[in-house]
Design a protein around this motif. Structure first.
Motif, PDB file in Angstrom:
ATOM      1  N   ALA A  29      -3.094  12.011  15.825  1.00 59.61           N
ATOM      2  CA  ALA A  29      -2.145  11.277  15.585  1.00 59.61           C
ATOM      3  C   ALA A  29      -0.791  11.891  15.892  1.00 59.61           C
ATOM      4  O   ALA A  29      -0.269  10.390  16.181  1.00 59.61           O
ATOM      5  CB  ALA A  29      -2.211  10.582  13.993  1.00 59.61           C
ATOM      6  N   ILE A  30      -0.784  12.676  16.204  1.00 56.42           N
ATOM      7  CA  ILE A  30       0.240  13.639  16.073  1.00 56.42           C
ATOM      8  C   ILE A  30       0.573  14.538  17.940  1.00 56.42           C
ATOM      9  O   ILE A  30      -1.009  15.541  18.514  1.00 56.42           O
ATOM     10  CB  ILE A  30       0.351  14.416  15.057  1.00 56.42           C
ATOM     11  N   ALA A  31       1.501  13.786  18.600  1.00 54.53           N
ATOM     12  CA  ALA A  31       1.570  14.667  19.865  1.00 54.53           C
ATOM     13  C   ALA A  31       2.615  15.755  20.234  1.00 54.53           C
ATOM     14  O   ALA A  31       3.637  15.304  19.866  1.00 54.53           O
ATOM     15  CB  ALA A  31       1.647  13.780  21.535  1.00 54.53           C
ATOM     16  N   VAL A  32       1.829  16.987  20.962  1.00 53.07           N
ATOM     17  CA  VAL A  32       2.799  17.948  20.772  1.00 53.07           C
ATOM     18  C   VAL A  32       3.955  18.858  21.701  1.00 53.07           C
ATOM     19  O   VAL A  32       3.098  18.758  23.018  1.00 53.07           O
ATOM     20  CB  VAL A  32       2.615  19.509  20.047  1.00 53.07           C
ATOM     21  N   GLY A  64      14.489  14.435  12.762  1.00 56.80           N
ATOM     22  CA  GLY A  64      15.164  12.596  12.793  1.00 56.80           C
ATOM     23  C   GLY A  64      14.562  11.759  14.051  1.00 56.80           C
ATOM     24  O   GLY A  64      13.611  11.404  14.125  1.00 56.80           O
ATOM     25  N   THR A  65      15.016  11.221  14.923  1.00 62.81           N
ATOM     26  CA  THR A  65      15.255  10.061  15.759  1.00 62.81           C
ATOM     27  C   THR A  65      15.208  10.703  17.366  1.00 62.81           C
ATOM     28  O   THR A  65      16.428  11.050  17.213  1.00 62.81           O
ATOM     29  CB  THR A  65      15.372   8.761  15.394  1.00 62.81           C
ATOM     30  N   TRP A  66      14.516  10.267  17.627  1.00 66.36           N
ATOM     31  CA  TRP A  66      14.171  10.736  19.509  1.00 66.36           C
ATOM     32  C   TRP A  66      14.957   9.353  20.179  1.00 66.36           C
ATOM     33  O   TRP A  66      14.633   8.101  19.735  1.00 66.36           O
ATOM     34  CB  TRP A  66      13.057  10.621  19.868  1.00 66.36           C
ATOM     35  N   SER A  67      16.037   8.866  20.803  1.00 56.81           N
ATOM     36  CA  SER A  67      16.886   7.926  20.263  1.00 56.81           C
ATOM     37  C   SER A  67      16.701   7.443  22.796  1.00 56.81           C
ATOM     38  O   SER A  67      17.624   8.456  22.546  1.00 56.81           O
ATOM     39  CB  SER A  67      18.618   8.020  20.080  1.00 56.81           C
ATOM     40  N   SER A  68      15.951   7.506  22.987  1.00 57.31           N
ATOM     41  CA  SER A  68      16.346   6.941  23.786  1.00 57.31           C
ATOM     42  C   SER A  68      16.804   6.916  25.551  1.00 57.31           C
ATOM     43  O   SER A  68      18.295   5.647  24.687  1.00 57.31           O
ATOM     44  CB  SER A  68      14.600   6.216  24.906  1.00 57.31           C
ATOM     45  N   SER A  82      10.916   7.810  15.437  1.00 57.19           N
ATOM     46  CA  SER A  82      10.990   9.165  14.176  1.00 57.19           C
ATOM     47  C   SER A  82       9.945  10.056  15.179  1.00 57.19           C
ATOM     48  O   SER A  82       8.902  10.193  15.072  1.00 57.19           O
ATOM     49  CB  SER A  82      10.294   8.799  12.792  1.00 57.19           C
ATOM     50  N   ILE A  83      10.293  11.609  14.595  1.00 54.15           N
ATOM     51  CA  ILE A  83       9.669  12.613  15.249  1.00 54.15           C
ATOM     52  C   ILE A  83      10.657  13.320  14.743  1.00 54.15           C
ATOM     53  O   ILE A  83      11.057  13.998  13.672  1.00 54.15           O
ATOM     54  CB  ILE A  83      10.578  13.234  17.374  1.00 54.15           C
ATOM     55  N   VAL A  84       9.657  15.195  14.733  1.00 52.42           N
ATOM     56  CA  VAL A  84      10.007  16.262  14.503  1.00 52.42           C
ATOM     57  C   VAL A  84      10.191  17.325  15.622  1.00 52.42           C
ATOM     58  O   VAL A  84       9.509  17.200  16.296  1.00 52.42           O
ATOM     59  CB  VAL A  84       8.928  16.678  13.092  1.00 52.42           C
ATOM     60  N   HIS A  96       7.280  17.530  17.972  1.00 50.99           N
ATOM     61  CA  HIS A  96       6.717  16.584  17.121  1.00 50.99           C
ATOM     62  C   HIS A  96       6.548  14.671  17.562  1.00 50.99           C
ATOM     63  O   HIS A  96       7.615  14.208  16.199  1.00 50.99           O
ATOM     64  CB  HIS A  96       6.011  17.266  16.271  1.00 50.99           C
ATOM     65  N   CYS A  97       5.126  13.927  18.379  1.00 48.58           N
ATOM     66  CA  CYS A  97       6.056  12.109  17.848  1.00 48.58           C
ATOM     67  C   CYS A  97       4.550  12.045  17.926  1.00 48.58           C
ATOM     68  O   CYS A  97       3.801  12.522  17.852  1.00 48.58           O
ATOM     69  CB  CYS A  97       6.282  12.124  19.379  1.00 48.58           C
ATOM     70  N   HIS A  98       4.339  10.376  18.237  1.00 50.22           N
ATOM     71  CA  HIS A  98       3.425   9.612  17.311  1.00 50.22           C
ATOM     72  C   HIS A  98       2.199  10.304  18.759  1.00 50.22           C
ATOM     73  O   HIS A  98       2.930  10.112  19.823  1.00 50.22           O
ATOM     74  CB  HIS A  98       3.911   8.508  18.277  1.00 50.22           C
ATOM     75  N   GLY A  99       1.004  10.049  17.973  1.00 53.64           N
ATOM     76  CA  GLY A  99       0.077  10.728  19.178  1.00 53.64           C
ATOM     77  C   GLY A  99      -0.253   9.665  20.651  1.00 53.64           C
ATOM     78  O   GLY A  99      -1.145   9.866  21.539  1.00 53.64           O
ATOM     79  N   GLY A 100       0.373   8.501  20.097  1.00 56.55           N
ATOM     80  CA  GLY A 100       0.221   7.050  21.476  1.00 56.55           C
ATOM     81  C   GLY A 100       1.116   7.764  22.729  1.00 56.55           C
ATOM     82  O   GLY A 100       1.474   8.186  22.825  1.00 56.55           O
ATOM     83  N   GLN A 101       0.275   7.451  23.548  1.00 54.58           N
ATOM     84  CA  GLN A 101       0.468   7.520  25.569  1.00 54.58           C
ATOM     85  C   GLN A 101       2.117   6.833  25.512  1.00 54.58           C
ATOM     86  O   GLN A 101       2.792   7.768  26.268  1.00 54.58           O
ATOM     87  CB  GLN A 101      -0.334   7.098  26.315  1.00 54.58           C
TER      88      GLN A 101
END
Length: 411
Positions: A29-32, A64-68, A82-84, A96-101
């Motif tokens: 569920a989490i990608a690094v 925090g948030t990742w603003s693309s 939302s990421i760490v 560390h973000c959502h694990g989806g591609q």
């Protein structure tokens, strides 16, 4: 916190900074994502909006948030992901973000816009030690959090730091280094097995409940069960996790008690399909990490080669009468078999705990050095067998040898 910049105002960093995905695709569920290099901090800061404005320091965990880049262009910061972010060093960060591609691709695309190179394999920085690069390649393939934690400790330098310290102190402390190497080797059966499931094979006579026991271990009905001997005619595989350990369970065809494992004898009463199923079962047993020998109160255990690690289980314990047992682990004088009822779940938790303890007898503590591949194990064996400080130094030097090949970068 500064306001978002548009793409035209963004500073493009030098290509000495690179990023790579440390986690396996579609596994969690989490990608690094690791970002490292001279300009890693400025690249991350272009898109990461911290929940609190204080500066980041190594060892922190910052939300925090990742603003693309697309959101920044429209000044729509609120729609960011939302990421760490964890600063590992002043020039290395883990995202560390959502694990989806899709989420991974957005972050990698933004980093690439900022001038960061995207690696398709382990991190391409030529200054990164081989031990860390090897650990990264293992981390990518880990399928459980416990195994990934061991690999991540090595990515963060536990093994490399131990080796560097050993090299500088070997003249005075070579005997102590040998003992430390031997301790690290005690964990090798687990730490060199982080990316592959342990192979467990259930074996027993027909109709002792192997398929029902497989389903009880898995927690769902993978195998077809019937009160008819010979229902399973082939080897059925299923994967699960027991105590944080990835497992592949193989449910095999029933093997008659007079079957000879070494000579492939005892097939006379079987038809051709059953014979093939038994041959395949024997092949699985020969390569298993652990064999679970299953019987019921009316049958004996199947004979297997003594070199194979095994657990004995008496299934259908709900059918045992009072005169057949003294306590939960004794049936007809047998004190080694675990009593289990696959139908009502009795004894299953005991079996699961025994499986875990049989497969993993030593686990390194958090932050400890660990060998994650056979090359490292062989180097540690050389250290542990060294007879003097010179031998230790030579073996440690081999352990931390520089890599000669680099991963390919996306264009």
């Amino acid at each position: 916190m500064s306001s978002p910049q548009s793409n035209t105002d963004q500073k493009t960093v030098t290509p000495r900074t690179a990023a790579t995905v440390l986690t396996g695709l579609g596994r969690s569920a989490i990608a690094v994502i690791s970002v490292a290099g001279d300009q890693a901090a400025s690249a991350v800061d272009q898109y990461f909006h911290r929940a609190t404005p204080s500066p980041m320091h190594p060892g922190q965990i910052r939300y925090g948030t990742w603003s693309s880049s697309q959101n920044q262009a429209s000044q729509n910061q609120a729609s960011g992901e939302s990421i760490v972010v964890t600063p590992i060093d002043v020039d290395q960060f883990e995202i560390h973000c959502h694990g989806g591609q899709a989420a991974i691709d957005v972050i990698l695309s933004d980093l690439q816009v900022a001038g960061v190179e995207i690696a398709t394999g382990p991190h391409p920085m030529t200054t990164k030690p081989l031990l860390i690069r090897e650990a990264e390649s293992v981390l990518i393939e880990c399928t459980t959090a416990q195994n990934a934690a061991i690999a991540m400790d090595q990515v963060r330098g536990s093994m490399n730091q131990w080796a560097e310290d050993a090299l500088t102190s070997a003249r005075q402390n070579w005997k102590s280094i040998i003992e430390q190497a031997r301790e690290i080797l005690t964990y090798a059966p687990l730490t060199t097995h982080l990316t592959q499931p342990y192979r467990i094979v259930l074996v027993g006579a027909p109709n002792v409940g192997k398929s029902s026991l497989t389903n009880a271990i898995l927690g769902y009905n993978r195998s077809i069960t019937m009160n008819t001997a010979g229902t399973t005619r082939d080897v059925l595989h299923a994967e699960t996790i027991i105590g944080g350990i990835p497992i592949r369970i193989s449910d095999t065809a029933g093997i008659r008690q007079n079957t000879g494992f070494e000579q492939n004898t005892g097939f006379e009463q079987a038809d051709e399909i059953e014979k093939e199923g038994i041959r395949r079962a024997i092949q699985e047993i020969e390569t298993a990490d652990l064999v679970i020998r299953v019987r019921d109160p009316e049958t004996d255990f199947a004979a297997i080669p003594g070199r194979i690690k095994s657990i004995d289980v008496t299934n259908k314990s709900d059918l045992i009468t009072d005169g057949q047992f003294i306590d939960s682990h004794i049936v007809d004088g047998d004190i080694s078999a675990i009593l289990v009822s696959a139908t009502n779940g009795d004894g299953v938790e005991t079996l699961l705990s025994t499986i875990k303890n049989q497969l993993v007898q030593h686990r390194p503590s958090a932050g400890s050095p660990a060998a994650v591949n056979q090359r490292q194990v062989e180097a540690l064996r050389r250290i542990s067998n060294a007879g003097d400080d010179k031998g230790v130094i030579e073996a440690v030097a081999a352990l931390i040898a520089k890599a000669t090949d680099l991963p390919q970068l996306d264009a």
